[in-house]
Design a protein around this motif. Sequence first.
Motif, PDB file in Angstrom:
ATOM      1  N   TRP A   1     -10.703  -0.702   3.132  1.00 50.06           N
ATOM      2  CA  TRP A   1     -10.252  -0.672   4.193  1.00 50.06           C
ATOM      3  C   TRP A   1      -8.743  -0.159   4.108  1.00 50.06           C
ATOM      4  O   TRP A   1      -7.991   0.104   5.419  1.00 50.06           O
ATOM      5  CB  TRP A   1      -9.762  -2.417   4.281  1.00 50.06           C
ATOM      6  CG  TRP A   1      -8.829  -3.061   3.425  1.00 50.06           C
ATOM      7  CD1 TRP A   1      -9.099  -3.710   2.328  1.00 50.06           C
ATOM      8  CD2 TRP A   1      -7.151  -3.215   3.237  1.00 50.06           C
ATOM      9  NE1 TRP A   1      -8.250  -3.961   1.357  1.00 50.06           N
ATOM     10  CE2 TRP A   1      -7.051  -3.793   2.218  1.00 50.06           C
ATOM     11  CE3 TRP A   1      -6.460  -2.739   4.263  1.00 50.06           C
ATOM     12  CZ2 TRP A   1      -5.778  -4.052   1.877  1.00 50.06           C
ATOM     13  CZ3 TRP A   1      -5.169  -2.974   4.099  1.00 50.06           C
ATOM     14  CH2 TRP A   1      -4.768  -3.757   3.152  1.00 50.06           C
ATOM     15  N   ALA A   2      -8.116   0.398   3.032  1.00 44.72           N
ATOM     16  CA  ALA A   2      -6.989   0.838   2.712  1.00 44.72           C
ATOM     17  C   ALA A   2      -7.021   2.266   1.878  1.00 44.72           C
ATOM     18  O   ALA A   2      -7.640   1.910   0.657  1.00 44.72           O
ATOM     19  CB  ALA A   2      -5.924   0.115   2.704  1.00 44.72           C
ATOM     20  N   LEU A   3      -6.617   3.301   1.968  1.00 47.83           N
ATOM     21  CA  LEU A   3      -6.276   4.310   0.970  1.00 47.83           C
ATOM     22  C   LEU A   3      -4.988   5.046   1.034  1.00 47.83           C
ATOM     23  O   LEU A   3      -4.607   5.427   2.169  1.00 47.83           O
ATOM     24  CB  LEU A   3      -7.433   5.321   1.274  1.00 47.83           C
ATOM     25  CG  LEU A   3      -7.347   6.339   0.150  1.00 47.83           C
ATOM     26  CD1 LEU A   3      -7.479   5.802  -1.263  1.00 47.83           C
ATOM     27  CD2 LEU A   3      -8.266   7.671   0.522  1.00 47.83           C
ATOM     28  N   GLY A   4      -4.366   4.898   0.043  1.00 47.56           N
ATOM     29  CA  GLY A   4      -2.881   5.395   0.159  1.00 47.56           C
ATOM     30  C   GLY A   4      -2.796   6.401  -0.961  1.00 47.56           C
ATOM     31  O   GLY A   4      -3.379   6.361  -2.101  1.00 47.56           O
TER      32      GLY A   4
ATOM     33  N   GLY B   1       0.910  -1.256   0.059  1.00 52.04           N
ATOM     34  CA  GLY B   1      -0.020   0.009  -0.069  1.00 52.04           C
ATOM     35  C   GLY B   1       0.841   1.246  -0.143  1.00 52.04           C
ATOM     36  O   GLY B   1       0.327   2.272  -0.691  1.00 52.04           O
ATOM     37  N   LEU B   2       1.929   1.116   0.454  1.00 53.30           N
ATOM     38  CA  LEU B   2       3.082   2.324   0.380  1.00 53.30           C
ATOM     39  C   LEU B   2       3.913   2.306  -0.982  1.00 53.30           C
ATOM     40  O   LEU B   2       4.722   3.055  -0.760  1.00 53.30           O
ATOM     41  CB  LEU B   2       3.802   2.490   1.643  1.00 53.30           C
ATOM     42  CG  LEU B   2       3.063   2.813   2.894  1.00 53.30           C
ATOM     43  CD1 LEU B   2       4.067   2.546   4.178  1.00 53.30           C
ATOM     44  CD2 LEU B   2       2.987   4.238   2.903  1.00 53.30           C
ATOM     45  N   ASP B   3       3.654   1.254  -1.656  1.00 51.61           N
ATOM     46  CA  ASP B   3       4.443   1.250  -2.751  1.00 51.61           C
ATOM     47  C   ASP B   3       3.682   1.951  -4.056  1.00 51.61           C
ATOM     48  O   ASP B   3       2.587   1.386  -4.398  1.00 51.61           O
ATOM     49  CB  ASP B   3       4.596  -0.094  -3.313  1.00 51.61           C
ATOM     50  CG  ASP B   3       5.455  -0.189  -4.638  1.00 51.61           C
ATOM     51  OD1 ASP B   3       6.069   0.634  -5.190  1.00 51.61           O
ATOM     52  OD2 ASP B   3       5.660  -1.437  -4.935  1.00 51.61           O
ATOM     53  N   PHE B   4       4.149   3.298  -4.431  1.00 53.05           N
ATOM     54  CA  PHE B   4       3.230   4.053  -5.385  1.00 53.05           C
ATOM     55  C   PHE B   4       4.021   3.966  -6.613  1.00 53.05           C
ATOM     56  O   PHE B   4       4.088   4.742  -7.607  1.00 53.05           O
ATOM     57  CB  PHE B   4       3.195   5.497  -4.805  1.00 53.05           C
ATOM     58  CG  PHE B   4       2.447   5.364  -3.614  1.00 53.05           C
ATOM     59  CD1 PHE B   4       1.087   5.515  -3.789  1.00 53.05           C
ATOM     60  CD2 PHE B   4       2.985   5.614  -2.356  1.00 53.05           C
ATOM     61  CE1 PHE B   4       0.222   5.483  -2.754  1.00 53.05           C
ATOM     62  CE2 PHE B   4       2.277   5.731  -1.349  1.00 53.05           C
ATOM     63  CZ  PHE B   4       0.926   5.753  -1.461  1.00 53.05           C
ATOM     64  N   THR B   5       4.891   2.787  -7.075  1.00 54.98           N
ATOM     65  CA  THR B   5       5.784   2.651  -8.408  1.00 54.98           C
ATOM     66  C   THR B   5       4.416   2.610  -9.301  1.00 54.98           C
ATOM     67  O   THR B   5       3.761   1.686  -9.478  1.00 54.98           O
ATOM     68  CB  THR B   5       6.431   1.341  -8.490  1.00 54.98           C
ATOM     69  OG1 THR B   5       7.149   1.506  -7.279  1.00 54.98           O
ATOM     70  CG2 THR B   5       7.107   1.246  -9.633  1.00 54.98           C
ATOM     71  N   GLY B   6       4.463   3.698 -10.162  1.00 54.63           N
ATOM     72  CA  GLY B   6       3.420   3.817 -11.274  1.00 54.63           C
ATOM     73  C   GLY B   6       2.073   4.068 -10.903  1.00 54.63           C
ATOM     74  O   GLY B   6       1.085   3.759 -11.664  1.00 54.63           O
TER      75      GLY B   6
END
Length: 206
Positions: A130-133, A111-116
């Motif tokens: 359940w998650a928003l990054g 979820g913390l990997d914003f590659t691309g």
Amino acid sequence: MSTLLVIAKAPVPGRVKTRLTTRFTPEQAAGLARAALEDTLAAVLATPCTRRVLVLDGRPGPWVPPGVEVVPQCAGGLDVRLAAAFALAEGPALLIGMDTPQVTPDLLAAGLDFTGADARYGPADDGGFWALGLAAPDPALLLGVPMSVPHTGEVQRRRLTAAGLAVRDLPELCDVDTPADAEQVAAAAPGTRFAALHCGMCAVTR
């Protein structure tokens, strides 16, 4: 400066997991909430990031481990409180709740990997998320999104894409809201505190 944000309520009987009280007592429901929060924070501590912040409604207790910063929730609707949580981050951030004790460090790291991608979105099977990054947190992306309704997740994800963000999805998870949810999550994550406590409670109530 990556940040993991956990938005949660203090596990006080009568104030948390009230939908579980169709099967469990308020004290038992609060115990399950505490176990879920402890499992979540353990996964957060095992995930590489710069800051770990618990955005809390209520007073912190011994269930907050060292290494987790506690910040009180602001007043307002859930969309306002989520937006305010993202405002705490000074760089990429992932926000989760306390309802997915089955979450793992690998999932949080993804979820913390914003590659691309500009955003990471974790759908919940009840229609929420359940998650928003966000690679560049913008609180305005959450304001006005209707919360706790069956189409919350659809509206939130559409808000991200309408803002021109490239969104990558995370796996769908089950939020613990009802006794059936609790049973499903406990079965899926048998090694958690939540599963152990749920198993013990169910053995007593059978």
